[in-house]
Enzyme design. Structure first.
Site, PDB file in Angstrom:
ATOM      1  N   PRO A 256       0.844  -1.200   0.000  1.00 47.84           N
ATOM      2  CA  PRO A 256       0.000   0.000   0.000  1.00 47.84           C
ATOM      3  C   PRO A 256       0.876   1.245   0.000  1.00 47.84           C
ATOM      4  O   PRO A 256       1.680   1.447   0.909  1.00 47.84           O
ATOM      5  CB  PRO A 256      -0.802  -0.130   1.306  1.00 47.84           C
ATOM      6  N   LEU A 257       0.734   2.074  -1.032  1.00 44.50           N
ATOM      7  CA  LEU A 257       1.619   3.215  -1.237  1.00 44.50           C
ATOM      8  C   LEU A 257       0.807   4.502  -1.227  1.00 44.50           C
ATOM      9  O   LEU A 257      -0.111   4.665  -2.031  1.00 44.50           O
ATOM     10  CB  LEU A 257       2.364   3.073  -2.581  1.00 44.50           C
ATOM     11  N   GLN A 310      -6.233  -0.765   3.727  1.00 45.85           N
ATOM     12  CA  GLN A 310      -5.365  -0.553   4.882  1.00 45.85           C
ATOM     13  C   GLN A 310      -5.905   0.590   5.731  1.00 45.85           C
ATOM     14  O   GLN A 310      -6.193   1.678   5.225  1.00 45.85           O
ATOM     15  CB  GLN A 310      -3.935  -0.233   4.457  1.00 45.85           C
ATOM     16  N   CYS A 341       3.664   3.121   9.922  1.00 44.47           N
ATOM     17  CA  CYS A 341       3.744   4.405   9.221  1.00 44.47           C
ATOM     18  C   CYS A 341       4.700   5.341   9.950  1.00 44.47           C
ATOM     19  O   CYS A 341       4.505   5.626  11.146  1.00 44.47           O
ATOM     20  CB  CYS A 341       2.359   5.034   9.105  1.00 44.47           C
ATOM     21  N   LYS A 381       0.570  -4.721   9.339  1.00 41.23           N
ATOM     22  CA  LYS A 381       1.847  -4.354   8.701  1.00 41.23           C
ATOM     23  C   LYS A 381       2.657  -3.530   9.686  1.00 41.23           C
ATOM     24  O   LYS A 381       2.175  -2.528  10.205  1.00 41.23           O
ATOM     25  CB  LYS A 381       1.605  -3.555   7.413  1.00 41.23           C
ATOM     26  N   ASN A 443       9.320  -7.519   3.544  1.00 43.23           N
ATOM     27  CA  ASN A 443       9.240  -6.309   2.736  1.00 43.23           C
ATOM     28  C   ASN A 443      10.523  -5.505   2.890  1.00 43.23           C
ATOM     29  O   ASN A 443      11.013  -5.319   4.004  1.00 43.23           O
ATOM     30  CB  ASN A 443       8.023  -5.481   3.180  1.00 43.23           C
ATOM     31  N   ASP A 445      13.664  -3.454  -0.023  1.00 46.11           N
ATOM     32  CA  ASP A 445      14.873  -3.491  -0.863  1.00 46.11           C
ATOM     33  C   ASP A 445      14.850  -4.543  -1.963  1.00 46.11           C
ATOM     34  O   ASP A 445      15.880  -5.133  -2.269  1.00 46.11           O
ATOM     35  CB  ASP A 445      16.118  -3.710  -0.006  1.00 46.11           C
ATOM     36  N   ARG A 469       8.612   0.359  -3.197  1.00 49.81           N
ATOM     37  CA  ARG A 469       9.364   1.274  -4.070  1.00 49.81           C
ATOM     38  C   ARG A 469       9.902   0.573  -5.307  1.00 49.81           C
ATOM     39  O   ARG A 469      10.035   1.197  -6.368  1.00 49.81           O
ATOM     40  CB  ARG A 469      10.520   1.900  -3.280  1.00 49.81           C
TER      41      ARG A 469
END
Length: 597
Positions: A256-257, A310, A341, A381, A443, A445, A469
């Site tokens: 979720p971005l 989310q 967050c 998350k 999650n 890299d 990303r």
């Protein structure tokens, strides 16, 4: 020399100007040279996410065309006496702006454009009389392609506090009772104090054993350890009889971005191989209040076969109410709670990663939301912790499983690190090994197939991988992982991705002026990540690493060179080739300026 000149100027000003100088400093002007300036931490502005730096296209409400004229002149007149919209069709068309193309994507795909004459591609669906037309194969009763959002009736009920939240209040109450029962059990299980640790007046006194009744002697000792969510009464365990409706094992999950993880972007990721998608983070309180802009974050496209919402909040009552709303009114497959967050505004209010240190509040939230529905999994998350030198996820993750979470996603960085340094996959493996049955999603890299293989080898207990990303820089990373090889698209193929995003944006946000500028804004936000991609053949040491600053290079053609530019003016040029010229006075500053190289 500068210090000497500063002292001379200070002597020349004299005492008569001291008050004016003081007022200048109070108004925010810098101090004189040579004086010590104390920096206030609150005055330091980090990042680009500032309203004054990020102009958003806004057109006045009175400049919108009335819905009675949306299909052109000759329809039914407006029935509202005090309608504030435009009723002069000729004046509106004169001020609308130039046509952006000869083909309207919405009309081509659906057979009818609801924006009518206000569409910036209206010539594609207007007849000789200036009326909006419908294609012969257009079906008004066809199934919708976009779901969720908030209806007018639900919005009124929420604003009038007329929605029935008794279910969420009931599970909160039972979760509180279960938590108190566990605390009491822990208190009873504590060993008695030693003689030397007891108060002085109690030392030397022997505790008299309590004599049980005959009935109590015949009964076996039973130790109760309540586990699971608030209504979990099964003695065989949480996963004994029922399995979660979503399988989180061996999946590629799109993270979720915020801002850039919008519906058009998720459609592109689904086409390129993503298995599970999730909407942008939505705050629980605006959802409960019925704010339309927050409910827009819950919208889902039909291509998203496994989709979640989310939530973020600081109050278990509000979060459980928002979860009940989503479960009863939206079409979703799971609900996720964000306790990782790092945004300061969310953290200072006790939400996001602050919940990792508010374990009692977190326990109530997870227990209550997990108990709301048997068919809807509730996931969490999180990050490794708040501080880089104090990780707490290994302690929190088993507790979250005990409280009833269906899955946990762990980002291998702390809040303090944000996106700097490297994600700690060794620690992710340590935490994943502590889970009993719950899937753990790793999650951080992952930008290539090689990164995916290395991380899975480092963390064999991880069930799936979430990509954030990496998908923004390379949305075809899901395709690479599934095909087990690198894919280097040409500049024309990458430009077609931008065109597809623009078309999906026009379909989602509208093809009128406001919809075009909204699409442009999100396209530019995405381009602020896309430019960091380096073609495989031009890399000095492939594969590319996500935290390595992109090398400077000249592309194999002009389009590839333009796409590699880090200048926002070049991104605007790319948008103009797809969405026409920008409005007068337009400027763009990316919301998420990357500082994590």
């Amino acid at each position: 020399y500068l210090l000497t000149e500063a002292r001379k100027s200070a002597e020349e000003t004299g005492p008569e100007n001291s008050d004016s100088n003081k007022r200048k400093r109070d108004d925010g002007e810098p101090k004189e040279a040579g004086e010590n300036k104390k920096w206030n931490k609150k005055e330091r502005k980090r990042g680009q996410n500032k309203p004054q730096n990020r102009p958003v296209f806004k057109d006045a409400r009175y400049s919108h065309l009335c819905h009675s004229l949306m299909d052109g002149a000759g329809g039914e007149p407006c029935s509202l006496a005090n309608c504030r919209y435009v009723h002069d069709l000729d004046a509106f068309l004169a001020a609308k702006g130039e046509e952006l193309g000869i083909e309207c994507y919405v009309f081509t795909t659906k057979g009818y454009c609801p924006r009518g004459v206000s569409c910036r591609f209206s010539k594609a669906h207007m007849d000789e009389q200036g009326r909006n037309i419908k294609r012969e194969d257009y079906d008004e009763n066809a199934n919708k392609t976009t779901f969720n959002g908030i209806s007018a009736e639900l919005q009124v009920r929420l604003r009038k506090h007329d929605y029935d939240f008794r279910r969420s209040k009931d599970v909160i109450k039972r979760a509180e009772e279960l938590r108190e029962k566990n605390q009491q059990q822990e208190t009873n299980d504590k060993p008695p104090e030693k003689a030397e640790d007891a108060p002085a007046e109690l030392q030397g006194k022997e505790e008299q054993p309590k004599e049980n009744s005959p009935a109590e002697k015949n009964q076996p000792a039973i130790k109760e350890t309540p586990t699971g969510c608030a209504i979990d009464d099964s003695p065989a365990g949480r996963d004994a009889d029922s399995k979660p409706s979503v399988d989180f094992r061996e999946k590629l999950v799109l993270s979720p971005l915020t801002t850039v993880g919008n519906l058009p972007f998720r459609r592109i990721c689904k086409e390129l191989g993503a298995d599970i998608t999730c909407g942008e983070m939505a705050c629980a309180l605006p959802l409960v209040k019925g704010l339309g802009q927050e409910w827009a974050l819950t919208k889902r496209h039909q291509s998203e076969d496994v989709f979640g919402v989310q939530l973020c909040g600081n109050n278990p009552n509000t979060i459980s109410q928002a979860a009940q709303l989503i479960e009863e009114t939206a079409k979703v497959d799971y609900i996720d709670l964000n306790i990782g967050c790092p945004i300061d505004l969310i953290y200072q209010q006790g939400g996001g990663s602050a919940l990792m240190r508010r374990t009692k509040i977190l326990e109530l939230t997870v227990r209550s939301c997990s108990a709301l529905s048997e068919r809807l999994p509730f996931t969490v998350k999180m990050r490794t912790g708040i501080y880089a030198d104090k990780s707490v996820a290994h302690e929190l993750l088993p507790l979250v499983e005990e409280w009833g979470a269906a899955a946990v996603t762990l980002h291998g960085r702390s809040r303090e690190q944000r996106y700097t340094k490297h994600a700690n996959w060794t620690y992710i493996e340590e935490c994943a090994a502590k889970a009993k049955q719950m899937p753990v999603i790793g999650n951080g890299d992952i930008l290539s197939y090689e990164d995916y293989v290395d991380r899975r080898a480092l963390a064999p207990h991880v069930s799936s991988v979430m990509i954030g990303r990496g998908a923004l820089i390379k949305p075809w990373i899901f395709k690479e992982i599934k095909e087990k090889k690198a894919w280097s698209p040409s500049s024309s193929q990458r430009f077609e991705l931008l065109r597809k995003f623009s078309n999906y944006g026009l379909e989602h946000w509208g093809s009128d002026t406001k919809g075009v500028e909204t699409t442009r804004r999100f396209l530019l936000e995405w381009q602020s990540f896309l430019y960091r991609y380096i073609p495989e053949e031009l890399q000095e040491a492939p594969p590319q690493k996500i935290n390595a600053r992109p090398q400077k290079y000249r592309g194999r053609d002009e389009m590839e060179t333009l796409m590699a530019s880090g200048n926002a003016a070049d991104w605007v040029k790319l948008s103009e080739s797809l969405l026409g010229r920008v409005p007068e006075g337009f400027s763009f500053v990316p919301k998420h300026k990357a500082n994590s190289f």
